[in-house]
Design a protein around this motif. Sequence first.
Motif, PDB file in Angstrom:
ATOM      1  N   GLN A  59      19.758  17.308 -10.625  1.00  0.00           N
ATOM      2  CA  GLN A  59      19.178  18.410  -9.845  1.00  0.00           C
ATOM      3  C   GLN A  59      17.702  18.593 -10.175  1.00  0.00           C
ATOM      4  O   GLN A  59      16.871  18.810  -9.284  1.00  0.00           O
ATOM      5  CB  GLN A  59      19.938  19.705 -10.116  1.00  0.00           C
ATOM      6  N   ILE A  60      17.369  18.500 -11.447  1.00  0.00           N
ATOM      7  CA  ILE A  60      15.967  18.657 -11.853  1.00  0.00           C
ATOM      8  C   ILE A  60      15.117  17.539 -11.265  1.00  0.00           C
ATOM      9  O   ILE A  60      14.008  17.779 -10.764  1.00  0.00           O
ATOM     10  CB  ILE A  60      15.863  18.688 -13.399  1.00  0.00           C
ATOM     11  N   LYS A  63      14.584  18.206  -7.519  1.00  0.00           N
ATOM     12  CA  LYS A  63      13.575  19.252  -7.301  1.00  0.00           C
ATOM     13  C   LYS A  63      12.174  18.717  -7.541  1.00  0.00           C
ATOM     14  O   LYS A  63      11.239  19.024  -6.789  1.00  0.00           O
ATOM     15  CB  LYS A  63      13.840  20.440  -8.225  1.00  0.00           C
ATOM     16  N   ARG A  66      11.202  16.525  -4.571  1.00  0.00           N
ATOM     17  CA  ARG A  66      10.846  17.354  -3.406  1.00  0.00           C
ATOM     18  C   ARG A  66       9.476  17.995  -3.578  1.00  0.00           C
ATOM     19  O   ARG A  66       8.680  18.045  -2.636  1.00  0.00           O
ATOM     20  CB  ARG A  66      11.900  18.437  -3.192  1.00  0.00           C
ATOM     21  N   GLU A  67       9.209  18.490  -4.782  1.00  0.00           N
ATOM     22  CA  GLU A  67       7.917  19.127  -5.051  1.00  0.00           C
ATOM     23  C   GLU A  67       6.779  18.111  -4.931  1.00  0.00           C
ATOM     24  O   GLU A  67       5.721  18.421  -4.385  1.00  0.00           O
ATOM     25  CB  GLU A  67       7.937  19.740  -6.456  1.00  0.00           C
ATOM     26  N   LYS A  70       6.188  17.416  -1.278  1.00  0.00           N
ATOM     27  CA  LYS A  70       5.509  18.575  -0.693  1.00  0.00           C
ATOM     28  C   LYS A  70       4.014  18.543  -1.020  1.00  0.00           C
ATOM     29  O   LYS A  70       3.166  18.787  -0.151  1.00  0.00           O
ATOM     30  CB  LYS A  70       6.159  19.846  -1.239  1.00  0.00           C
TER      31      LYS A  70
END
Length: 101
Positions: A59-60, A63, A66-67, A70
């Motif tokens: 999960q980390i 994230k 995704r960051e 972005k």
Amino acid sequence: MSVDRGVKSLHEHNKSLLYSNRPKFKEDIRENIYIDKVRNDGLNYEKIKESELKKVLAQIKMKAKREFIKELKILGISIIITLIFLFYLKSYLDQCFTISS
């Protein structure tokens, strides 16, 4: 007539007693900070399963990915806006400084 007060004058003695002139650290604490044994005076953590650990790490990583994507999108948009502004500015300055004959 000078009065002999010893090695230090009274003024120097009082000045040495000020809080700002006291030693900042205790002199007798000279323990080695590099110790090979594990300290057990900290918090007691409960043991977690390997599967839960892998799940949380996944999960980390998602994230973080995704960051990163972005941030790349924001960087790309800002570069495009900057290029558009520069081309507009170049064309505007070419019109202003052209010599008409």
